[in-house]
Design an enzyme around this catalytic site. Structure first.
Site, PDB file in Angstrom:
ATOM      1  N   GLY A  98      -3.844  47.236 -50.270  1.00  0.00           N
ATOM      2  CA  GLY A  98      -2.596  47.576 -50.126  1.00  0.00           C
ATOM      3  C   GLY A  98      -2.451  45.710 -49.270  1.00  0.00           C
ATOM      4  O   GLY A  98      -0.463  46.768 -49.025  1.00  0.00           O
ATOM      5  N   ILE A 136      -2.302  52.417 -51.702  1.00  0.00           N
ATOM      6  CA  ILE A 136      -1.518  51.585 -52.424  1.00  0.00           C
ATOM      7  C   ILE A 136      -1.015  52.455 -53.084  1.00  0.00           C
ATOM      8  O   ILE A 136      -0.956  53.733 -52.846  1.00  0.00           O
ATOM      9  CB  ILE A 136      -2.917  51.147 -53.687  1.00  0.00           C
ATOM     10  CG1 ILE A 136      -3.746  50.211 -52.839  1.00  0.00           C
ATOM     11  CG2 ILE A 136      -2.751  51.138 -54.920  1.00  0.00           C
ATOM     12  CD1 ILE A 136      -4.726  49.822 -53.685  1.00  0.00           C
ATOM     13  N   SER A 143       3.686  44.774 -44.777  1.00  0.00           N
ATOM     14  CA  SER A 143       3.151  45.795 -45.453  1.00  0.00           C
ATOM     15  C   SER A 143       2.749  46.593 -44.164  1.00  0.00           C
ATOM     16  O   SER A 143       2.247  46.097 -43.475  1.00  0.00           O
ATOM     17  CB  SER A 143       2.113  45.339 -46.044  1.00  0.00           C
ATOM     18  OG  SER A 143       2.212  44.794 -47.117  1.00  0.00           O
ATOM     19  N   ILE A 144       2.525  48.474 -44.720  1.00  0.00           N
ATOM     20  CA  ILE A 144       1.723  49.028 -43.765  1.00  0.00           C
ATOM     21  C   ILE A 144       0.737  48.227 -43.727  1.00  0.00           C
ATOM     22  O   ILE A 144      -0.481  48.716 -42.365  1.00  0.00           O
ATOM     23  CB  ILE A 144       2.174  50.668 -44.171  1.00  0.00           C
ATOM     24  CG1 ILE A 144       3.379  50.731 -44.396  1.00  0.00           C
ATOM     25  CG2 ILE A 144       1.325  51.525 -43.325  1.00  0.00           C
ATOM     26  CD1 ILE A 144       4.083  52.615 -44.731  1.00  0.00           C
ATOM     27  N   LYS A 171       2.042  61.699 -54.311  1.00  0.00           N
ATOM     28  CA  LYS A 171       1.233  61.684 -53.732  1.00  0.00           C
ATOM     29  C   LYS A 171       0.786  62.964 -53.445  1.00  0.00           C
ATOM     30  O   LYS A 171      -0.156  63.414 -51.927  1.00  0.00           O
ATOM     31  CB  LYS A 171       2.549  61.687 -52.851  1.00  0.00           C
ATOM     32  CG  LYS A 171       2.880  60.326 -52.389  1.00  0.00           C
ATOM     33  CD  LYS A 171       1.835  58.631 -52.182  1.00  0.00           C
ATOM     34  CE  LYS A 171       2.603  58.016 -51.551  1.00  0.00           C
ATOM     35  NZ  LYS A 171       1.659  56.752 -51.594  1.00  0.00           N
ATOM     36  N   ASP A 197      -7.406  45.039 -58.578  1.00  0.00           N
ATOM     37  CA  ASP A 197      -5.811  46.147 -59.126  1.00  0.00           C
ATOM     38  C   ASP A 197      -6.951  47.055 -59.378  1.00  0.00           C
ATOM     39  O   ASP A 197      -7.769  46.817 -60.479  1.00  0.00           O
ATOM     40  CB  ASP A 197      -5.773  45.140 -60.765  1.00  0.00           C
ATOM     41  CG  ASP A 197      -4.781  46.205 -60.754  1.00  0.00           C
ATOM     42  OD1 ASP A 197      -4.931  47.023 -61.207  1.00  0.00           O
ATOM     43  OD2 ASP A 197      -4.005  45.797 -61.950  1.00  0.00           O
ATOM     44  N   VAL A 198      -6.596  48.328 -58.566  1.00  0.00           N
ATOM     45  CA  VAL A 198      -7.808  49.260 -59.035  1.00  0.00           C
ATOM     46  C   VAL A 198      -7.450  50.199 -60.321  1.00  0.00           C
ATOM     47  O   VAL A 198      -7.715  51.132 -60.651  1.00  0.00           O
ATOM     48  CB  VAL A 198      -6.547  49.968 -57.860  1.00  0.00           C
ATOM     49  CG1 VAL A 198      -7.092  49.831 -56.548  1.00  0.00           C
ATOM     50  CG2 VAL A 198      -5.023  50.742 -57.947  1.00  0.00           C
ATOM     51  N   LEU A 252       8.078  46.047 -49.774  1.00  0.00           N
ATOM     52  CA  LEU A 252       8.118  45.998 -50.433  1.00  0.00           C
ATOM     53  C   LEU A 252       7.996  46.860 -52.026  1.00  0.00           C
ATOM     54  O   LEU A 252       8.940  47.399 -52.820  1.00  0.00           O
ATOM     55  CB  LEU A 252       6.823  45.302 -51.107  1.00  0.00           C
ATOM     56  CG  LEU A 252       7.312  43.816 -52.344  1.00  0.00           C
ATOM     57  CD1 LEU A 252       8.344  42.728 -52.203  1.00  0.00           C
ATOM     58  CD2 LEU A 252       5.982  43.355 -52.965  1.00  0.00           C
ATOM     59  N   TYR A 269      12.431  59.967 -55.157  1.00  0.00           N
ATOM     60  CA  TYR A 269      10.997  59.549 -55.070  1.00  0.00           C
ATOM     61  C   TYR A 269      10.077  60.201 -56.465  1.00  0.00           C
ATOM     62  O   TYR A 269       9.254  58.913 -56.717  1.00  0.00           O
ATOM     63  CB  TYR A 269      10.666  60.137 -53.559  1.00  0.00           C
ATOM     64  CG  TYR A 269       9.324  59.765 -53.495  1.00  0.00           C
ATOM     65  CD1 TYR A 269      10.067  58.546 -52.651  1.00  0.00           C
ATOM     66  CD2 TYR A 269       8.234  60.880 -53.144  1.00  0.00           C
ATOM     67  CE1 TYR A 269       8.645  58.165 -52.783  1.00  0.00           C
ATOM     68  CE2 TYR A 269       7.254  60.025 -52.573  1.00  0.00           C
ATOM     69  CZ  TYR A 269       7.053  58.611 -52.165  1.00  0.00           C
ATOM     70  OH  TYR A 269       5.956  58.406 -51.771  1.00  0.00           O
ATOM     71  N   ALA A 313       4.769  52.961 -58.961  1.00  0.00           N
ATOM     72  CA  ALA A 313       5.804  53.795 -59.646  1.00  0.00           C
ATOM     73  C   ALA A 313       6.372  52.715 -61.268  1.00  0.00           C
ATOM     74  O   ALA A 313       7.298  51.645 -60.047  1.00  0.00           O
ATOM     75  CB  ALA A 313       6.268  54.878 -59.630  1.00  0.00           C
TER      76      ALA A 313
HETATM   77  P1  NAD Z   1       3.520  47.143 -50.031  1.00  0.00           P
HETATM   78  O1  NAD Z   1       4.014  47.070 -51.243  1.00  0.00           O
HETATM   79  O2  NAD Z   1       3.440  46.769 -49.213  1.00  0.00           O
HETATM   80  O3  NAD Z   1       2.670  48.498 -50.354  1.00  0.00           O
HETATM   81  C1  NAD Z   1       1.776  48.980 -51.521  1.00  0.00           C
HETATM   82  C2  NAD Z   1       0.984  47.930 -52.335  1.00  0.00           C
HETATM   83  O4  NAD Z   1       0.303  48.472 -53.228  1.00  0.00           O
HETATM   84  C3  NAD Z   1       0.635  46.166 -52.189  1.00  0.00           C
HETATM   85  O5  NAD Z   1       0.216  45.596 -51.419  1.00  0.00           O
HETATM   86  C4  NAD Z   1       0.781  46.125 -54.012  1.00  0.00           C
HETATM   87  O6  NAD Z   1      -0.422  44.729 -54.788  1.00  0.00           O
HETATM   88  C5  NAD Z   1      -0.394  47.246 -54.179  1.00  0.00           C
HETATM   89  N1  NAD Z   1      -0.756  48.046 -55.364  1.00  0.00           N
HETATM   90  C6  NAD Z   1       0.111  48.332 -56.181  1.00  0.00           C
HETATM   91  N2  NAD Z   1       0.002  48.345 -57.491  1.00  0.00           N
HETATM   92  C7  NAD Z   1      -1.671  48.366 -57.342  1.00  0.00           C
HETATM   93  C8  NAD Z   1      -2.904  48.318 -58.204  1.00  0.00           C
HETATM   94  N3  NAD Z   1      -2.211  48.263 -59.116  1.00  0.00           N
HETATM   95  N4  NAD Z   1      -3.703  47.489 -57.746  1.00  0.00           N
HETATM   96  C9  NAD Z   1      -3.906  47.452 -56.608  1.00  0.00           C
HETATM   97  N5  NAD Z   1      -2.600  47.268 -55.576  1.00  0.00           N
HETATM   98  C10 NAD Z   1      -1.601  47.811 -56.063  1.00  0.00           C
HETATM   99  O7  NAD Z   1       4.178  48.573 -49.561  1.00  0.00           O
HETATM  100  P2  NAD Z   1       4.016  50.012 -48.471  1.00  0.00           P
HETATM  101  O8  NAD Z   1       5.019  50.502 -47.939  1.00  0.00           O
HETATM  102  O9  NAD Z   1       3.197  49.429 -47.310  1.00  0.00           O
HETATM  103  O10 NAD Z   1       2.828  50.771 -49.044  1.00  0.00           O
HETATM  104  C11 NAD Z   1       1.448  51.081 -48.643  1.00  0.00           C
HETATM  105  C12 NAD Z   1       1.469  52.651 -48.720  1.00  0.00           C
HETATM  106  O11 NAD Z   1       2.342  53.471 -48.012  1.00  0.00           O
HETATM  107  C13 NAD Z   1       2.109  53.205 -50.498  1.00  0.00           C
HETATM  108  O12 NAD Z   1       0.680  54.171 -50.407  1.00  0.00           O
HETATM  109  C14 NAD Z   1       3.142  53.265 -49.977  1.00  0.00           C
HETATM  110  O13 NAD Z   1       3.261  54.834 -50.727  1.00  0.00           O
HETATM  111  C15 NAD Z   1       2.742  54.446 -48.271  1.00  0.00           C
HETATM  112  N6  NAD Z   1       4.179  54.900 -47.559  1.00  0.00           N
HETATM  113  C16 NAD Z   1       4.725  53.973 -47.701  1.00  0.00           C
HETATM  114  C17 NAD Z   1       6.683  53.913 -47.175  1.00  0.00           C
HETATM  115  C18 NAD Z   1       7.579  53.578 -46.790  1.00  0.00           C
HETATM  116  O14 NAD Z   1       8.706  53.928 -46.430  1.00  0.00           O
HETATM  117  N7  NAD Z   1       7.647  51.806 -47.126  1.00  0.00           N
HETATM  118  C19 NAD Z   1       6.519  55.466 -46.279  1.00  0.00           C
HETATM  119  C20 NAD Z   1       5.164  56.491 -47.009  1.00  0.00           C
HETATM  120  C21 NAD Z   1       4.207  55.734 -47.189  1.00  0.00           C
END
Ligand code: NAD
Length: 256
Positions: free
Chosen positions: A13, A92, A19-20, A163, A64-65, A195, A156, A95
């Site tokens: 991810g 990951i 990225s988190i 989720k 790609d998952v 992102l 959302y 939507a």
């Molecule tokens: P990010 O865009 O940096 O990370 C999302 C990741 O999902 C990316 O690395 C992307 O490549 C990956 N991804 C998407 N489709 C994919 C696929 N088909 N196969 C493999 N990888 C795939 O954004 P983020 O905010 O760091 O998101 C990481 C997680 O944290 C997500 O589950 C997101 O829902 C969750 N989250 C984010 C927030 C926020 O406010 N940013 C808050 C709570 C939870």
């Protein structure tokens, strides 16, 4: 001794340094873990590879998952190179853009399936392959979720429903894998500019809203999610499984 000395973690991810999953990786690296990374597609490889190499990672693979063959290849490589696995980070979600702006009632069947597949089922797909590598190692799996699973957060939409499925999966996986000593938990993070967040309409107002109303009167930092992941994936969290830990400045406890 560092908290994760001698531990091996697979990180799914990372898209870039916001990225988190990257904040979690930095926390793990600082505590001595060896890390493997995956990236989703060639464009992201250009971002992920230099970050991963910068902290000494030798395993950097496409995944790609939604593609079983790519998932299989990652775990075959981990088995071959490492022989086992201690930690899996699943960060990951995806939507379609229109499903994060139109009313939820308009969600298409295809959009619903896509969000569920990438954002919820993928945890099951990864956990079922990680489990055999984690036996006898007190393995830990952690995923990222958001409060939109519990309460309605405008825009959302289908991601909130995905989720909710993800969080239920955490509990069922914790039940199934617990007898093998493997723990499964989720971190429910407050909003962070990444992102993925850029795809959510009017994300900026979510940040303002949290800073105004959360008990701590501020938003969170990604490094705070990293610290909680460290707790959940180290010996500090040794009796914690099936939990959803909120790292959101307390926002989720508010009723009014
Ligand atoms: P990010 O865009 O940096 O990370 C999302 C990741 O999902 C990316 O690395 C992307 O490549 C990956 N991804 C998407 N489709 C994919 C696929 N088909 N196969 C493999 N990888 C795939 O954004 P983020 O905010 O760091 O998101 C990481 C997680 O944290 C997500 O589950 C997101 O829902 C969750 N989250 C984010 C927030 C926020 O406010 N940013 C808050 C709570 C939870």
């Amino acid at each position: 001794m560092k908290l994760l000395e001698g531990k091996r973690a697979a990180i799914f991810g990372v898209a870039n340094d916001r990225s988190i999953a990257w904040a979690i990786s930095e926390a793990f690296h600082a505590e001595g873990a060896e890390l493997a990374f995956t990236y989703a597609g060639e464009i992201l490889e250009k971002r992920v590879r230099p970050l991963a190499e910068g902290i000494g990672s030798k395993i950097i693979l496409p995944c790609d998952v939604t593609k079983d063959e790519e998932v299989e290849k990652v775990f075959a490589t981990l088995k071959q190179e490492w022989g086992g696995l201690d930690i899996l980070v699943h960060a990951i979600a995806f939507a379609n853009k229109e499903d994060l702006s139109n009313p939820y009632a308009q969600t298409s069947r295809a959009g619903f399936h896509l969000a569920m597949d990438v954002s919820a089922y993928s945890l099951v797909a990864l956990a079922q392959r990680a489990a055999p590598l984690m036996e006898e190692r007190n393995g830990s799996i952690v995923t990222l979720t958001y409060m939109g699973s519990e309460k309605v957060i405008p825009n959302y939409n289908v991601m909130g429903v995905a989720k909710a499925a993800l969080e239920a999966s955490v509990r069922y996986l914790a039940h199934d894998l617990g007898p093998k000593g493997i723990r499964v938990n989720a971190i429910s993070a407050g909003p962070l500019r990444t992102l993925a967040a850029a795809g959510i309409s009017d994300f900026k107002s979510m940040l303002h809203h949290v800073a105004e109303r959360a008990p701590l009167k501020r938003n969170i930092g990604a490094e705070e999610v990293g610290k909680t992941a460290l707790y959940l994936c180290s010996d500090w969290g040794s009796a914690v499984t099936g939990e959803v830990v909120h790292v959101d400045a307390g926002y989720n406890i508010m009723g009014m």
